[in-house]
Design an enzyme around this catalytic site. Structure first.
Site, PDB file in Angstrom:
ATOM      1  N   PRO A  86      -1.921   3.673  11.893  1.00  0.00           N
ATOM      2  CA  PRO A  86      -2.832   4.646  11.252  1.00  0.00           C
ATOM      3  C   PRO A  86      -3.828   4.490  10.601  1.00  0.00           C
ATOM      4  CG  PRO A  86      -0.586   4.589  10.188  1.00  0.00           C
ATOM      5  CD  PRO A  86      -0.845   3.298  11.333  1.00  0.00           C
ATOM      6  N   ALA A  89      -3.443   4.811   5.842  1.00  0.00           N
ATOM      7  CA  ALA A  89      -2.080   5.418   5.338  1.00  0.00           C
ATOM      8  C   ALA A  89      -1.494   4.042   4.675  1.00  0.00           C
ATOM      9  CB  ALA A  89      -1.290   5.821   6.690  1.00  0.00           C
ATOM     10  N   LEU A  91      -1.684   0.994   5.627  1.00  0.00           N
ATOM     11  CA  LEU A  91      -1.060  -0.526   6.328  1.00  0.00           C
ATOM     12  C   LEU A  91      -2.211  -1.166   6.648  1.00  0.00           C
ATOM     13  CD1 LEU A  91       1.454   1.418   8.801  1.00  0.00           C
ATOM     14  CD2 LEU A  91       1.823   0.402   6.594  1.00  0.00           C
ATOM     15  N   GLY A  92      -3.288  -1.256   5.794  1.00  0.00           N
ATOM     16  CA  GLY A  92      -4.452  -1.966   6.011  1.00  0.00           C
ATOM     17  C   GLY A  92      -5.247  -1.989   7.158  1.00  0.00           C
ATOM     18  N   SER A  93      -5.681  -0.749   7.579  1.00  0.00           N
ATOM     19  CA  SER A  93      -6.152  -0.666   8.891  1.00  0.00           C
ATOM     20  C   SER A  93      -7.897  -0.866   8.606  1.00  0.00           C
ATOM     21  CB  SER A  93      -6.065   0.884   9.212  1.00  0.00           C
ATOM     22  OG  SER A  93      -6.605   1.848   8.299  1.00  0.00           O
ATOM     23  N   SER A  94      -8.408  -0.782   7.626  1.00  0.00           N
ATOM     24  CA  SER A  94      -9.656  -1.007   7.364  1.00  0.00           C
ATOM     25  C   SER A  94     -10.045  -2.774   7.189  1.00  0.00           C
ATOM     26  CB  SER A  94     -10.394  -0.147   6.318  1.00  0.00           C
ATOM     27  OG  SER A  94      -9.897  -0.834   4.964  1.00  0.00           O
ATOM     28  N   ALA A  95      -9.001  -3.106   6.516  1.00  0.00           N
ATOM     29  CA  ALA A  95      -9.115  -4.714   6.556  1.00  0.00           C
ATOM     30  C   ALA A  95      -8.782  -5.137   8.031  1.00  0.00           C
ATOM     31  CB  ALA A  95      -8.060  -5.412   5.575  1.00  0.00           C
ATOM     32  N   ASP A 138      -5.315  -6.871   1.218  1.00  0.00           N
ATOM     33  CA  ASP A 138      -5.286  -6.434   2.496  1.00  0.00           C
ATOM     34  C   ASP A 138      -5.933  -7.326   3.463  1.00  0.00           C
ATOM     35  OD1 ASP A 138      -4.398  -4.200   1.155  1.00  0.00           O
ATOM     36  OD2 ASP A 138      -5.657  -2.827   2.382  1.00  0.00           O
TER      37      ASP A 138
HETATM   38  O1  PMV Z   1      -3.604   1.410   0.618  1.00  0.00           O
HETATM   39  P1  PMV Z   1      -4.134   0.096   0.791  1.00  0.00           P
HETATM   40  O2  PMV Z   1      -3.699  -0.478   2.019  1.00  0.00           O
HETATM   41  O3  PMV Z   1      -5.588   0.211   0.787  1.00  0.00           O
HETATM   42  O4  PMV Z   1      -3.910  -0.618  -0.349  1.00  0.00           O
HETATM   43  C1  PMV Z   1      -4.254  -0.577  -1.600  1.00  0.00           C
HETATM   44  C2  PMV Z   1      -3.430  -1.732  -2.442  1.00  0.00           C
HETATM   45  C3  PMV Z   1      -4.057  -1.595  -3.894  1.00  0.00           C
HETATM   46  O5  PMV Z   1      -3.424  -2.398  -4.714  1.00  0.00           O
HETATM   47  C4  PMV Z   1      -3.913  -0.086  -4.400  1.00  0.00           C
HETATM   48  C5  PMV Z   1      -5.800  -1.817  -4.014  1.00  0.00           C
HETATM   49  C6  PMV Z   1      -6.200  -3.102  -3.870  1.00  0.00           C
HETATM   50  O6  PMV Z   1      -7.066  -3.262  -3.593  1.00  0.00           O
HETATM   51  O7  PMV Z   1      -5.281  -3.850  -3.709  1.00  0.00           O
END
Ligand code: PMV
Length: 305
Positions: A86, A89, A91-95, A138
């Site tokens: 998704p 949410a 789970l790292g979709s953009s990365a 991520d």
């Molecule tokens: O929600 P996500 O997958 O973007 O995770 C962010 C994790 C954080 O620690 C809140 C931010 C980061 O850059 O590490």
């Protein structure tokens, strides 16, 4: 050229990682696939997320496309992303999108794979468009997968792979739509700064959780690991990044028999994870979460030898 990258769950230490503490992440099999084909202009399409942007478009996706085009440094391509993650949410979709796209653009068939360092630096440029000041965790997970400790450092992060003394049975539940990571990072940071001494103690607690969790992961202590997850969730909740829906999903998972549960990622919505002793408990916990969540996924992280 088609390339892939992992999604991720943050097992411990999100948010604190932005402030220099270690965190523990796990790559998950669900991720993103990117295909790059010659086109008359640069384009980025992700039908799974309703995305279709072209060279010159504004917004974050338009900007991300401009960075990808700069990184590719060649003829225009249409980049198509497929993913079962998704969007936005936690789970790292953009990365996963950034890493899969860079691999598809920069790594020709039969060529030597790009090094971790090169990919990490390149994907950081794309992640900055989406998240402002990302820790880089991520896209480290998107590149390498596995379970590992991560700490910010310059120019490259410190990464230590963790050995799993026992398999980990996890359920991911998407409690609600996700929030903007940058907004949640700012909320956590503001509270940290306003409550100076308490904020410092909270960061110390996050550090201690990650130390204990790393030990429990290699010693196969699922019960202790679950307790640490629940403590980690309590701290995130106290720092203002949980929501009633995430709290309810975590409580329901523990009532159904999970060893512990916490929100995962930036919070403000999005996903939570529950750790289970074995496959049977996992099935019961997933059933309980199915009744509350928009979607659930079962994750099995195998024991490492
Ligand atoms: O929600 P996500 O997958 O973007 O995770 C962010 C994790 C954080 O620690 C809140 C931010 C980061 O850059 O590490």
């Amino acid at each position: 050229m088609t390339s892939t990258a992992n999604g991720k769950v943050l097992l411990f230490g999100e948010h604190a990682v932005v402030h220099g503490c270690s965190a523990i992440a796990a790559g998950i099999p669900a991720g993103a696939r990117a295909t790059a084909r010659p086109a008359d202009s640069w384009q980025l399409a992700a039908p799974c997320w309703g995305v279709d942007v072209r060279e010159g478009d504004g917004g974050r996706l338009g900007e991300a496309l401009a960075v990808l085009a700069e990184l590719a440094d060649g003829e225009p391509k249409r980049i198509t992303i497929e993913s079962e993650l998704p969007a936005g949410a936690g789970l790292g979709s953009s990365a996963a999108m950034a890493v899969a796209a860079i691999r598809a653009l920069r790594q020709g068939d039969g060529e030597q794979p790009l090094s971790f360092d090169e990919l990490w630096q390149a994907a950081l440029r794309v992640e900055r468009v989406f998240h402002g000041n990302p820790s880089g965790l991520d896209h480290a997970a998107a590149i390498r997968g596995g379970v590992f400790r991560f700490r910010r450092n310059t120019p490259l992060p410190d990464i230590t792979p963790l050995r799993l003394g026992a398999p980990m049975y996890l359920v991911i539940g998407q409690a609600e739509a996700g929030a903007d990571t940058g907004v949640m990072v700012a909320r956590f940071s503001d509270r940290l700064q306003r409550c100076t001494r308490t904020g410092a103690a909270v960061l110390d607690a996050f550090r201690a959780i990650v130390e204990d969790a790393a030990e429990a992961i290699s010693a196969a202590e699922t019960e202790r690991l679950g307790e640490l997850m629940t403590i980690n969730h309590g701290l995130l909740q106290g720092m203002g990044v949980s929501t009633p829906a995430l709290d309810a999903a975590c409580a329901a998972a523990v009532s159904a028999g999970a060893s512990g549960a916490k929100l995962t990622g930036a919070g403000g919505g999005g996903c939570m994870i529950a750790l289970c002793e074995n496959e049977n408990v996992r099935a019961t916990v997933q059933q309980a979460l199915d009744a509350l969540c928009l979607a659930t996924w079962a994750i099995h992280l195998p024991r490492t030898t």
